[in-house]
Design a protein around this motif. Sequence first.
Motif, PDB file in Angstrom:
ATOM      1  N   TRP A   1     -38.655  -4.275 -22.776  1.00 34.57           N
ATOM      2  CA  TRP A   1     -39.627  -4.833 -23.723  1.00 34.57           C
ATOM      3  C   TRP A   1     -39.710  -3.965 -24.980  1.00 34.57           C
ATOM      4  O   TRP A   1     -39.681  -4.477 -26.097  1.00 34.57           O
ATOM      5  CB  TRP A   1     -40.985  -4.953 -23.037  1.00 34.57           C
ATOM      6  CG  TRP A   1     -42.100  -5.375 -23.946  1.00 34.57           C
ATOM      7  CD1 TRP A   1     -42.282  -6.607 -24.524  1.00 34.57           C
ATOM      8  CD2 TRP A   1     -43.180  -4.557 -24.383  1.00 34.57           C
ATOM      9  NE1 TRP A   1     -43.420  -6.604 -25.288  1.00 34.57           N
ATOM     10  CE2 TRP A   1     -43.993  -5.345 -25.225  1.00 34.57           C
ATOM     11  CE3 TRP A   1     -43.541  -3.242 -24.147  1.00 34.57           C
ATOM     12  CZ2 TRP A   1     -45.137  -4.858 -25.832  1.00 34.57           C
ATOM     13  CZ3 TRP A   1     -44.686  -2.751 -24.744  1.00 34.57           C
ATOM     14  CH2 TRP A   1     -45.474  -3.560 -25.585  1.00 34.57           C
ATOM     15  N   LEU A   2     -39.802  -2.639 -24.789  1.00 38.73           N
ATOM     16  CA  LEU A   2     -39.849  -1.735 -25.946  1.00 38.73           C
ATOM     17  C   LEU A   2     -38.554  -1.830 -26.761  1.00 38.73           C
ATOM     18  O   LEU A   2     -38.588  -1.845 -27.996  1.00 38.73           O
ATOM     19  CB  LEU A   2     -40.089  -0.294 -25.497  1.00 38.73           C
ATOM     20  CG  LEU A   2     -41.494   0.025 -25.006  1.00 38.73           C
ATOM     21  CD1 LEU A   2     -41.535   1.407 -24.360  1.00 38.73           C
ATOM     22  CD2 LEU A   2     -42.511  -0.078 -26.134  1.00 38.73           C
ATOM     23  N   ASP A   3     -37.407  -1.880 -26.064  1.00 38.88           N
ATOM     24  CA  ASP A   3     -36.124  -2.001 -26.762  1.00 38.88           C
ATOM     25  C   ASP A   3     -36.082  -3.279 -27.598  1.00 38.88           C
ATOM     26  O   ASP A   3     -35.613  -3.276 -28.737  1.00 38.88           O
ATOM     27  CB  ASP A   3     -34.964  -2.013 -25.767  1.00 38.88           C
ATOM     28  CG  ASP A   3     -34.692  -0.666 -25.129  1.00 38.88           C
ATOM     29  OD1 ASP A   3     -35.296   0.351 -25.570  1.00 38.88           O
ATOM     30  OD2 ASP A   3     -33.881  -0.620 -24.189  1.00 38.88           O
ATOM     31  N   GLN A   4     -36.589  -4.377 -27.026  1.00 42.61           N
ATOM     32  CA  GLN A   4     -36.587  -5.649 -27.738  1.00 42.61           C
ATOM     33  C   GLN A   4     -37.489  -5.582 -28.972  1.00 42.61           C
ATOM     34  O   GLN A   4     -37.146  -6.096 -30.033  1.00 42.61           O
ATOM     35  CB  GLN A   4     -37.058  -6.761 -26.807  1.00 42.61           C
ATOM     36  CG  GLN A   4     -37.083  -8.132 -27.471  1.00 42.61           C
ATOM     37  CD  GLN A   4     -37.653  -9.193 -26.549  1.00 42.61           C
ATOM     38  OE1 GLN A   4     -38.233  -8.905 -25.511  1.00 42.61           O
ATOM     39  NE2 GLN A   4     -37.502 -10.446 -26.939  1.00 42.61           N
ATOM     40  N   GLN A   5     -38.636  -4.936 -28.825  1.00 45.23           N
ATOM     41  CA  GLN A   5     -39.592  -4.863 -29.938  1.00 45.23           C
ATOM     42  C   GLN A   5     -39.191  -3.837 -30.995  1.00 45.23           C
ATOM     43  O   GLN A   5     -39.369  -4.070 -32.184  1.00 45.23           O
ATOM     44  CB  GLN A   5     -40.989  -4.502 -29.398  1.00 45.23           C
ATOM     45  CG  GLN A   5     -41.575  -5.518 -28.447  1.00 45.23           C
ATOM     46  CD  GLN A   5     -41.773  -6.875 -29.090  1.00 45.23           C
ATOM     47  OE1 GLN A   5     -42.323  -6.989 -30.173  1.00 45.23           O
ATOM     48  NE2 GLN A   5     -41.298  -7.914 -28.420  1.00 45.23           N
ATOM     49  N   ASN A   6     -38.669  -2.683 -30.547  1.00 44.78           N
ATOM     50  CA  ASN A   6     -38.488  -1.540 -31.450  1.00 44.78           C
ATOM     51  C   ASN A   6     -37.064  -1.014 -31.541  1.00 44.78           C
ATOM     52  O   ASN A   6     -36.806  -0.080 -32.301  1.00 44.78           O
ATOM     53  CB  ASN A   6     -39.379  -0.369 -31.001  1.00 44.78           C
ATOM     54  CG  ASN A   6     -40.840  -0.747 -30.920  1.00 44.78           C
ATOM     55  OD1 ASN A   6     -41.306  -1.649 -31.600  1.00 44.78           O
ATOM     56  ND2 ASN A   6     -41.570  -0.057 -30.060  1.00 44.78           N
TER      57      ASN A   6
ATOM     58  N   ARG B   1     -33.735   1.079 -29.887  1.00 39.81           N
ATOM     59  CA  ARG B   1     -33.703   2.341 -29.154  1.00 39.81           C
ATOM     60  C   ARG B   1     -32.882   3.366 -29.925  1.00 39.81           C
ATOM     61  O   ARG B   1     -31.979   3.985 -29.399  1.00 39.81           O
ATOM     62  CB  ARG B   1     -33.131   2.155 -27.755  1.00 39.81           C
ATOM     63  CG  ARG B   1     -33.468   3.360 -26.860  1.00 39.81           C
ATOM     64  CD  ARG B   1     -32.751   3.417 -25.550  1.00 39.81           C
ATOM     65  NE  ARG B   1     -32.988   2.300 -24.669  1.00 39.81           N
ATOM     66  CZ  ARG B   1     -32.538   2.228 -23.425  1.00 39.81           C
ATOM     67  NH1 ARG B   1     -31.848   3.211 -22.909  1.00 39.81           N
ATOM     68  NH2 ARG B   1     -32.772   1.170 -22.696  1.00 39.81           N
TER      69      ARG B   1
ATOM     70  N   GLU C   1     -36.974   5.981 -32.313  1.00 41.96           N
ATOM     71  CA  GLU C   1     -37.741   5.339 -31.246  1.00 41.96           C
ATOM     72  C   GLU C   1     -37.816   6.229 -30.011  1.00 41.96           C
ATOM     73  O   GLU C   1     -38.873   6.349 -29.383  1.00 41.96           O
ATOM     74  CB  GLU C   1     -37.132   3.974 -30.887  1.00 41.96           C
ATOM     75  CG  GLU C   1     -37.820   3.278 -29.735  1.00 41.96           C
ATOM     76  CD  GLU C   1     -39.286   2.929 -29.960  1.00 41.96           C
ATOM     77  OE1 GLU C   1     -39.993   2.687 -28.962  1.00 41.96           O
ATOM     78  OE2 GLU C   1     -39.758   2.876 -31.116  1.00 41.96           O
TER      79      GLU C   1
END
Length: 160
Positions: free
Chosen positions: A71-76, A78, A82
């Motif tokens: 989810w974090l990778d999709q939003q922000n 990597r 990040e």
Amino acid sequence: MTPFPAGAVDALAHGLEDYRLTTPTDQQTPAEAAVAAAEYLVALGYTVTHQEHPMPMTPDHWTTIRGLVAWLDQQNGRDQQEITLRLLKLTEESGEVAQAWIGTTGQNPRKGTTHSVEDVADELCDVIVTAAVALASLVDDPAGHLYTKLRRIAERPRTP
């Protein structure tokens, strides 16, 4: 938690107690204590098997962590920035642990007691999850890495 047969629990307790009583304190290690306990289990007919990664966190926990990373990778993404922010998030969460602990003591006379021990425990869990997310963002096998690190820590002598 997996229920263990009472006989197995007794065997483990006896094995550990025997180890504690027969091995000089300065020579005791967690690994050797585990071997002694396992020997008691085998002597009573239990089967002891090796698991490649006896996880301190279960596979379900790691599925949740990997989901958070995805989810974090999709939003922000990597990238290095990040990753840096995910590592810095640990500092933020640690600060919340400190804030909650201070709140349990009532140390601030203006605020009084503002938190409970359960609040502190919740904040500590946030630190653990945040650290696991950061770890899973850095290495391909976070469960194996954690297991290996914990095993090395467990094998350290407990003497100064």
